[in-house]
Structure formats: structure tokens, C-alpha cells
Design an enzyme around this catalytic site. Sequence first.
Site, PDB file in Angstrom:
ATOM      1  N   SER A 106       0.839  -1.209   0.000  1.00  0.00           N
ATOM      2  CA  SER A 106       0.000   0.000   0.000  1.00  0.00           C
ATOM      3  C   SER A 106       0.879   1.267   0.000  1.00  0.00           C
ATOM      4  O   SER A 106       1.595   1.503  -0.964  1.00  0.00           O
ATOM      5  CB  SER A 106      -0.966  -0.080   1.194  1.00  0.00           C
ATOM      6  OG  SER A 106      -1.912   0.941   1.140  1.00  0.00           O
ATOM      7  N   ASP A 156     -10.176  -4.245  -5.168  1.00  0.00           N
ATOM      8  CA  ASP A 156      -9.529  -3.249  -4.288  1.00  0.00           C
ATOM      9  C   ASP A 156     -10.317  -1.942  -4.368  1.00  0.00           C
ATOM     10  O   ASP A 156     -10.380  -1.324  -5.440  1.00  0.00           O
ATOM     11  CB  ASP A 156      -8.082  -3.049  -4.771  1.00  0.00           C
ATOM     12  CG  ASP A 156      -7.278  -2.146  -3.834  1.00  0.00           C
ATOM     13  OD1 ASP A 156      -7.885  -1.334  -3.109  1.00  0.00           O
ATOM     14  OD2 ASP A 156      -6.048  -2.238  -3.867  1.00  0.00           O
ATOM     15  N   HIS A 187      -7.911  -4.638  -0.878  1.00  0.00           N
ATOM     16  CA  HIS A 187      -6.668  -3.895  -0.646  1.00  0.00           C
ATOM     17  C   HIS A 187      -5.746  -4.646   0.321  1.00  0.00           C
ATOM     18  O   HIS A 187      -4.554  -4.378   0.386  1.00  0.00           O
ATOM     19  CB  HIS A 187      -6.982  -2.502  -0.096  1.00  0.00           C
ATOM     20  CG  HIS A 187      -5.849  -1.531  -0.247  1.00  0.00           C
ATOM     21  ND1 HIS A 187      -5.367  -1.115  -1.477  1.00  0.00           N
ATOM     22  CD2 HIS A 187      -5.068  -0.910   0.680  1.00  0.00           C
ATOM     23  CE1 HIS A 187      -4.361  -0.271  -1.296  1.00  0.00           C
ATOM     24  NE2 HIS A 187      -4.151  -0.140   0.005  1.00  0.00           N
TER      25      HIS A 187
HETATM   26  C1  MLT Z   1      -1.318   6.090  -0.070  1.00  0.00           C
HETATM   27  O1  MLT Z   1      -1.687   7.085   0.521  1.00  0.00           O
HETATM   28  O2  MLT Z   1      -0.129   5.779  -0.252  1.00  0.00           O
HETATM   29  C2  MLT Z   1      -2.394   5.196  -0.600  1.00  0.00           C
HETATM   30  O3  MLT Z   1      -3.619   5.853  -0.576  1.00  0.00           O
HETATM   31  C3  MLT Z   1      -2.458   3.913   0.144  1.00  0.00           C
HETATM   32  C4  MLT Z   1      -2.746   4.140   1.584  1.00  0.00           C
HETATM   33  O4  MLT Z   1      -1.842   4.353   2.337  1.00  0.00           O
HETATM   34  O5  MLT Z   1      -3.926   4.102   1.970  1.00  0.00           O
END
Ligand code: MLT
Length: 210
Positions: A106, A156, A187
Site C-alpha cells: 500500500s 480493491d 486492498h
Molecule cells: C497512499 O496514501 O499511499 C495510498 O492511498 C495507500 C494508503 O496508504 O492508503
Amino acid sequence: MADGTLSFVHRHQSGRPGSAPLLLLHGTGGDETDLLPLGALVAPGAPLLSPRGQVLEAGMPRFFRRLAEGVFDEDDLRRRVDDLAAFVAEAREAYGLPAPIALGLSNGANVAAALLLARPGVLAGAILLRPMPPFATPPGLAMAGTPVLVLSGAVDPLVPAATALRLAQDLRDAGAVVDHRTLPAGHGLSQADVAAAKAWLDANRSPASA
Ligand code: MLT
């Protein structure tokens, strides 16, 4: 023990000498301990290097600032990528490590993608779990055949299929050798991620590091 002697609070676990290390990059709200079990599972015996993101969002560590969900502060991102590249260089020197393969989840996958695109050569490869494109316009630098595994989730809610495809294309355009797979997942991580990451690492780590 968390190690605060280098520029990032981090964990380092030594592994077999000469074995390609993994740079573990956690998601929003995680820390340097989160991905240690995953790293040991997908690359048994590999050295593990796991920094904690230096940005706090409502108390949750991240690797760079965002303006909204999926909207990134790219000035901050570029600075944080340079900081992370400097940490990788310090840690390689301190622990005697070759260039690492990133394993990012992520937000950690997004900073790994940014490191690939903005600082080619820092990473020997990367496994990106649920990433999205970090830059609206990629920096346009060349990566000489760096292997990258992108694992997206078919359902996701944060990363639509077209967004994941755009990142895979950005990486290919920069010269990476990209294996992009979409798993029946959201996700979060699934068992299929573990199996795919392990199989890809077994095929892509150099013979000396296997
Ligand atoms: C981010 O901010 O890098 C992406 O939205 C993934 C997350 O951290 O939720």
C-alpha cells in the site's frame, strides 16, 4: 529491538551472506515490525531491512504526505524518496548489504514505486502489493531491466484496475521488466500474495542469493 542509529528508525535482521536483502516498506499506520513475518515467509534466510515511515498522519506513520486519499504531495514525495535512498545507502554500508529488493504494501508499495522511478539503481527489484502511480507524470528516468512484481486486487476499493495498469505501464516505459497480476482480493493481503511473491522471488533472485 528498533534501531535508531541510522537516519530512519528501523529493524535489521541478518541473513545468509550474499543473499539479496529485502527492504520492507509498511502501509499507512504500520511500523518497522509489520512486514518482518511476511519477509521471512517469502524469502527465508534473506537479510531484512525495515524502516519506519517518517511522516505522521493523525499519529499513523507513512512514507510521504498525502493531500487526500490517493492524492499525493509530490514535492514531499520527492524529498522523502531521497531520504529513503540515503537510508538504503547508509544501511548497505553499515550492514554490508547488496542492493535490496523492496517488498512494499500500500503506502509502502507506493514509495517503492517512487524510488524505482525517481532513483533507479537504488533497488535491485521490487514486489509492489496494491500500489498506485506515485507521480502524475513519472520523472522519465531509465531503469535497466529492473524486475518488478505488481500484485493488484480485483476488488480493491482504493486502486481501480485502470490505475494499477497505469503504474505497470509507467514502470515498463521506464525500462522495468514488469510482471503484473490481479489477484481475487481487496486492498488487504491474501494467501495468494504470499505464494506469488515467494515464487517470483525464487525465480528472480540471483543464483548467488538463492
Ligand atoms: C497512499 O496514501 O499511499 C495510498 O492511498 C495507500 C494508503 O496508504 O492508503
